[in-house]
Design a protein around this motif. Structure first.
Motif, PDB file in Angstrom:
ATOM      1  N   UNK A  31       6.739  -0.279  -5.807  1.00 33.67           N
ATOM      2  CA  UNK A  31       6.496   0.774  -4.815  1.00 33.67           C
ATOM      3  C   UNK A  31       5.452   1.788  -5.267  1.00 33.67           C
ATOM      4  N   UNK A  32       5.374   2.010  -6.585  1.00 34.54           N
ATOM      5  CA  UNK A  32       4.367   2.928  -7.104  1.00 34.54           C
ATOM      6  C   UNK A  32       2.966   2.415  -6.812  1.00 34.54           C
ATOM      7  N   UNK A  40      -0.121  -3.675   0.216  1.00 32.83           N
ATOM      8  CA  UNK A  40       1.180  -4.327   0.296  1.00 32.83           C
ATOM      9  C   UNK A  40       1.196  -5.456  -0.724  1.00 32.83           C
ATOM     10  N   UNK A  41       2.147  -5.422  -1.635  1.00 29.01           N
ATOM     11  CA  UNK A  41       2.252  -6.421  -2.692  1.00 29.01           C
ATOM     12  C   UNK A  41       3.244  -7.501  -2.270  1.00 29.01           C
ATOM     13  N   UNK A  42       2.830  -8.756  -2.379  1.00 29.53           N
ATOM     14  CA  UNK A  42       3.704  -9.861  -1.982  1.00 29.53           C
ATOM     15  C   UNK A  42       4.867 -10.012  -2.960  1.00 29.53           C
ATOM     16  N   UNK A  43       4.567 -10.282  -4.202  1.00 31.16           N
ATOM     17  CA  UNK A  43       5.590 -10.436  -5.232  1.00 31.16           C
ATOM     18  C   UNK A  43       5.012  -9.977  -6.556  1.00 31.16           C
ATOM     19  N   UNK A  44       5.717  -9.077  -7.196  1.00 25.81           N
ATOM     20  CA  UNK A  44       5.254  -8.567  -8.490  1.00 25.81           C
ATOM     21  C   UNK A  44       5.987  -9.294  -9.607  1.00 25.81           C
ATOM     22  N   UNK A  69       1.050  -8.479 -12.909  1.00 29.51           N
ATOM     23  CA  UNK A  69       0.318  -9.362 -12.003  1.00 29.51           C
ATOM     24  C   UNK A  69       1.091  -9.527 -10.702  1.00 29.51           C
ATOM     25  N   UNK A  70       0.330  -9.716  -9.622  1.00 26.29           N
ATOM     26  CA  UNK A  70       0.921  -9.997  -8.317  1.00 26.29           C
ATOM     27  C   UNK A  70       0.781 -11.482  -8.002  1.00 26.29           C
ATOM     28  N   UNK A  71       1.852 -12.080  -7.548  1.00 30.70           N
ATOM     29  CA  UNK A  71       1.840 -13.490  -7.165  1.00 30.70           C
ATOM     30  C   UNK A  71       1.802 -13.637  -5.652  1.00 30.70           C
ATOM     31  N   UNK A  77      -1.807 -16.290  -8.785  1.00 30.14           N
ATOM     32  CA  UNK A  77      -2.131 -14.901  -9.093  1.00 30.14           C
ATOM     33  C   UNK A  77      -3.095 -14.369  -8.038  1.00 30.14           C
ATOM     34  N   UNK A  78      -2.764 -13.228  -7.460  1.00 26.53           N
ATOM     35  CA  UNK A  78      -3.611 -12.594  -6.455  1.00 26.53           C
ATOM     36  C   UNK A  78      -4.385 -11.412  -7.049  1.00 26.53           C
ATOM     37  N   UNK A  79      -3.652 -10.547  -7.749  1.00 28.01           N
ATOM     38  CA  UNK A  79      -4.248  -9.340  -8.323  1.00 28.01           C
ATOM     39  C   UNK A  79      -3.562  -9.009  -9.640  1.00 28.01           C
TER      40      UNK A  79
END
Length: 264
Positions: A31-32, A40-44, A69-71, A77-79
């Motif tokens: 959320x931070x 909007x982050x899919x999965x951290x 990393x964001x999955x 890996x997205x970001x």
């Protein structure tokens, strides 16, 4: 930032160790990141506190406070995000951000892999004071063409700096709430209350205390090694200068002798 003389029970979220411990929880980090970046982050994936990258034994390494990393939907890996709590203005933070990006990028690709595979990377620094001196609360950097800022370089690299002592000047409430907590240690929202609960838990956890002592010892050793390396570099520079001065003195003496003999 000094931590040696601070009782462990008094360490707050702005201590780099405490920050790394608390933000190693993805329910805190997710959320931070969504709030301060407006995404909007899919999965951290599980954050990595105090993640270290060493390219070679003789090259300078880095230790990220929190790296995560964001999955995507298929696990790709997205970001990536590097989050740094920086209490002291060392007057080199922008160059640190550059180095951190380089180190992260060097690790992101395997041998022979295409540069196209580099993903979005955010380097985030949280600072108490305005290191740029332009009286702003938030600085967001990305690469543009110098003569036409409408042209973006498109390297997917972003460097953001949040000056939390200026939290009152932050327009976005979601960002302001976090910055206010960093500045005052007063939790006024559900998100910052979650952070504060973890801080208080870590302050009373004996295992965390032991980890902190080990962390502090490692920091002290790293600082001492850096000082020794700087001393060695200075000694070599002084020796080179002494040799150059000696060679110049010999040349001057030889030239003087030639003049006295009428050869010049």
């Amino acid at each position: 930032m000094e931590t040696k003389n601070t009782p462990f029970e008094q360490l707050t979220i702005t201590n780099r160790f405490m920050f790394a411990m608390v933000f190693s929880h993805k329910e805190i980090a997710k959320p931070f990141l969504e709030a301060i970046l407006g995404i909007k982050i899919h999965e951290l994936r599980d954050p990595e506190p105090e993640k270290t990258i060493e390219i070679s034994p003789v090259s300078k390494g880095v230790r990220f406070d929190v790296f995560v990393k964001e999955s995507g939907p298929n696990g790709e890996i997205i970001r990536s995000f590097d989050i740094e709590m920086q209490i002291e203005d060392t007057h080199e933070i922008p160059k640190r951000a550059r180095f951190y990006q380089a180190m992260r990028d060097s690790e992101a690709l395997c041998r022979g892999e295409k540069y196209f595979n580099l993903k979005e990377l955010y380097i985030i620094f949280l600072c108490p004071e305005d290191i740029f001196g332009k009286d702003r609360a938030v600085y967001r950097f990305k690469n543009f063409e110098a003569d036409d800022p409408k042209i973006e370089m498109g390297d997917l690299s972003f460097k953001n700096f949040y000056i939390f002592s200026k939290y009152r000047e932050v327009a976005e409430k979601a960002i302001r709430d976090y910055m206010e907590y960093f500045a005052t240690n007063k939790a006024n929202t559900p998100a910052t209350e979650d952070i504060d609960r973890l801080v208080k838990w870590y302050q009373t956890d004996s295992n965390t205390r032991i980890r902190y002592m080990t962390w502090q010892e490692e920091i002290d050793i790293a600082v001492e090694l850096e000082r020794q390396r700087a001393d060695e570099i200075q000694k070599k520079a002084d020796a080179e200068k002494a040799r150059a001065d000696e060679a110049e003195a010999r040349a001057d003496k030889y030239e003087k002798m030639l003049r006295e003999l009428g050869k010049l």
